[in-house]
Design an enzyme around this catalytic site. Structure first.
Site, PDB file in Angstrom:
ATOM      1  N   HIS A  79       4.641   8.857   8.787  1.00  0.00           N
ATOM      2  CA  HIS A  79       6.415   9.121   8.485  1.00  0.00           C
ATOM      3  C   HIS A  79       4.751  10.819   7.665  1.00  0.00           C
ATOM      4  CE1 HIS A  79       9.079   6.508   8.642  1.00  0.00           C
ATOM      5  NE2 HIS A  79       9.332   7.375   9.646  1.00  0.00           N
ATOM      6  N   GLU A  82       4.711  10.720   3.848  1.00  0.00           N
ATOM      7  CA  GLU A  82       3.877   9.907   2.552  1.00  0.00           C
ATOM      8  C   GLU A  82       2.324   9.550   3.136  1.00  0.00           C
ATOM      9  OE1 GLU A  82       5.112   6.579   5.146  1.00  0.00           O
ATOM     10  OE2 GLU A  82       7.090   6.921   5.282  1.00  0.00           O
ATOM     11  N   ARG A 139       9.858  14.433   7.146  1.00  0.00           N
ATOM     12  CA  ARG A 139       9.732  13.031   7.513  1.00  0.00           C
ATOM     13  C   ARG A 139       8.979  12.646   9.178  1.00  0.00           C
ATOM     14  NH1 ARG A 139      10.911   7.154   6.528  1.00  0.00           N
ATOM     15  NH2 ARG A 139      11.913   6.450   8.577  1.00  0.00           N
ATOM     16  N   HIS A 210       2.617   3.140   5.632  1.00  0.00           N
ATOM     17  CA  HIS A 210       3.772   3.912   4.797  1.00  0.00           C
ATOM     18  C   HIS A 210       3.668   3.517   3.248  1.00  0.00           C
ATOM     19  CE1 HIS A 210       5.957   3.998   8.429  1.00  0.00           C
ATOM     20  NE2 HIS A 210       5.742   2.542   9.379  1.00  0.00           N
ATOM     21  N   GLU A 284       4.589  -1.072   2.952  1.00  0.00           N
ATOM     22  CA  GLU A 284       5.060   0.070   2.161  1.00  0.00           C
ATOM     23  C   GLU A 284       4.006   0.179   1.110  1.00  0.00           C
ATOM     24  OE1 GLU A 284       6.927   2.172   3.115  1.00  0.00           O
ATOM     25  OE2 GLU A 284       8.450   1.163   4.418  1.00  0.00           O
TER      26      GLU A 284
END
Lengths: 348, 280
Positions: A79, A82, A139, A210, A284
């Site tokens: 993405h 990020e 994104r 991410h 994440e």
């Protein structure tokens, strides 16, 4: 052009700054320099093209034993917005290269396994997010508007062939979670599925990086599917979260996406697990929403340090399950490692 | 013979996973090796029945409800020197209340991010039934006075007086910038933007959303004869479940005595320019 290892920050005179966000051109140059500085264990491998025809590359890191080796997959930047993720991949590589000669465990893992690290998978999207202030929060990839719809870009992490198009996606091409015309419709998705798919028996871990949210997500994104090794994935994930917390006190929650965050389908993590790769996780990274995607550069290093320990926990566990791990009491040596150990002992 | 020894060792060591030794099977017999067939799920339908009773505090239903509490606290107590962030959810309980909606009872902690203090709270969040559209209700009780103390009053007063006296009006953009940087003199206005955004995020929140402010795109200070300072804010909100970026424009006033008020809020068109994709 500086070919020396000091350029890579692995000696005392760091020139490549791991504490800043780098544009794609600098990351590509860095990859070339890493491979030149460590020709015995690092190779650049090209494994696909983006929509805009950029070459997708990874760094293969591992000692050449002449044998087929087990492998660890890590990708960053699926993405575009990020940015902390590509920063982490670069840090991860630099840390391995700084320690493999002095840390016996890392040295052992480099001998037993190959690490395949893709610093930026969605190159087109990443470059686009660098264009100006209006594009920073992009994104998806940059594939064009499909017929009958007026916006570009597919969410690559909804495009994999894993319960594709079933839940947690949009079929509206203008939406951020648009899953594409079909499973694997995007060249970036295909690059990963060809490369990993053709070697899937080799891979022990598939780590996809991410931000943001401070989470460790285990398969599957679809609430009706449970991984056969779910309990183990949770245990190892909790161990990784413990390791992360020890570094700077940050709490990462662990669980399946439908439990912790939201249900989804077509993710690379799910695809990898369906391929049989046992330890498949989505990381994440920081933060928890305060800065979100625009994480300040002074947080790059601490984020990378904690994520490194988390990833290493998973990688070490996976390694020790297969190879003779002195630390983990319940592991059993493989025939291969026994033979290697015998061979090594014979040459000492 | 080696294999026999290895198998015997397995039996003795009691490998906990129960899987065969040596290598992890690429497609273990117990794994779903069949490709699942695609089933299209209508997006608008609720994707699962929401849990009732004691909830896992780390799971998303409790976390989303707790985030609403964060927004609520910021609307009540936030300022350029006081912004709350959700820290941890300890306990959560949900139930349907006939005639009202879904009620969550939460025990959580929040951190005040300027002074880095922590407060524990008990809160109740009631999401109305979708067919009606009353606003969601939040009630918070806290045994810590860290929520509405006046530790930041001095800084607030200094800031207020400085900008009341200024002949030029503040104008700033992109807080934070692409690299997460904010000029020190703009930080209080980034905080103010987060607090003002909380009014929007509170009014937009449902059980299916999780909002954070992604960026203050623009602040324009407006001339004002009234006591409070007045600003027009353009903010970008990130909605986590849809992953969308949503732009809002707000008319915001603030003074140390009156606190933060949002006089007007308006959703804006936000589309990153859809340039034709180019080949190298």
């Amino acid at each position: 052009m500086n070919f020396s290892r000091s350029y890579l920050g692995v000696c005392n005179r760091p020139e490549y700054n791991y504490d800043k966000y780098h544009p794609m051109s600098e990351i590509s140059e860095w990859m070339t320099q890493v491979a030149k500085a460590y020709p015995d264990i690092v190779t650049v491998m090209d494994y696909g093209k983006t929509y805009e025809l950029r070459t997708i590359s990874l760094l293969k890191i591992g000692a050449d034993t002449g044998a087929k080796k087990k492998a660890i997959w890590m990708d960053c930047g699926i993405h575009a917005r990020e940015w902390i993720a590509p920063a982490f991949c670069q840090y991860f590589v630099s840390r391995i290269l700084r320690t493999y000669k002095t840390d016996p465990k890392m040295g052992e893992m480099i001998r037993n396994m190959d690490f395949y690290v893709t610093p930026v998978l969605n190159m087109d999207g990443y470059i686009y997010s660098w264009k100006d202030n209006s594009t920073r929060l992009w994104r998806k990839n940059r594939s064009p508007e499909p017929a009958g719809c007026n916006c570009s870009g597919t969410d690559l992490n909804r495009n994999f062939d894993a319960n594709w198009g079933t839940i947690g996606v949009s079929f509206d091409c203008c939406h951020a979670t648009y899953c594409g015309r079909g499973a694997e419709s995007e060249p970036e998705t295909l690059a990963v599925s060809y490369f990993v798919g053709s070697r899937k028996e080799d891979f022990l871990c598939f780590l996809t990086i991410h931000s943001y949210g401070q989470l460790l997500l285990v398969p599957y994104g679809h609430p009706n599917f449970t991984a056969a090794n779910y309990k183990e994935l949770m245990e190892v994930g909790m161990g990784a979260a413990e390791a992360i917390k020890k570094v700077h006190g940050k709490v990462y929650r662990v669980g399946t996406s439908p439990d912790i965050l939201y249900p989804n389908s077509g993710s690379s993590r799910d695809w990898a697990r369906f391929q049989g790769i046992p330890y498949s996780y989505t990381f994440e990274l920081r933060d928890d929403g305060r800065y979100g995607f625009e994480l300040p550069e002074d947080q790059i290093r601490p984020t990378c340090e904690e994520a490194y320990d988390g990833a290493l926990h998973i990688i070490t566990y996976a390694h020790n399950k297969v190879f003779n791990g002195a630390v983990v009491a319940s592991t059993v040596p493989t025939i291969w490692t026994v033979l290697v150990a015998v061979a090594v002992a014979a040459t000492v | 013979m080696i294999l026999g020894v290895l198998l015997a060792v397995v039996g003795l060591s009691g490998v906990t996973t129960g899987s065969p030794i040596v290598t992890v099977p690429p497609n273990a017999a117990s794994e779903n090796s069949e490709k699942p067939t695609a089933v299209v799920v209508v997006e608008e339908a609720r994707e699962e029945v929401m849990e009732t009773g004691e909830l896992n505090p780390n799971h998303y239903p409790a976390q989303r409800a707790a985030k609403v509490v964060q927004h609520y606290l910021n609307t009540l107590h936030g300022s350029p020197y006081k912004v709350f962030g959700l820290q941890k959810v300890f306990r959560a309980y949900a139930e349907d209340v006939p005639g009202s909606g879904r009620k969550y009872q939460l025990e959580l902690s929040v951190q005040e991010m300027v002074k880095k203090t922590t407060a524990n709270c008990e809160a109740e969040v009631i999401f109305p039934r979708k067919e009606d559209h009353p606003p969601l209700q939040v009630h918070v009780s806290s045994h810590d006075d860290l929520l509405n103390n006046n530790v930041s009053l001095q800084e607030e007063t200094l800031l207020y007086q400085q900008y009341k006296r200024n002949h030029s009006l503040l104008f700033a953009q992109n807080l934070p910038d692409s690299n997460g940087h904010i000029e020190p003199e703009h930080i209080p206005f980034w905080h103010l933007g987060a607090v003002a955004s909380s009014f929007v995020m509170l009014s937009e929140s449902t059980e299916d959303t999780l909002y954070n402010m992604a960026q203050v795109a623009n602040i324009t200070q407006l001339a004002s004869n009234d006591d409070p300072l007045k600003f027009e804010y353009d903010v970008l909100l990130h909605e986590m479940v849809s992953q969308e970026i949503i732009a809002w424009k707000m008319l915001v006033t603030w003074s140390p005595s009156e606190g933060v008020k949002v006089l007007k809020m308006e959703k804006r068109e936000y589309s990153v320019t859809n340039l034709k994709t180019t080949l190298l």
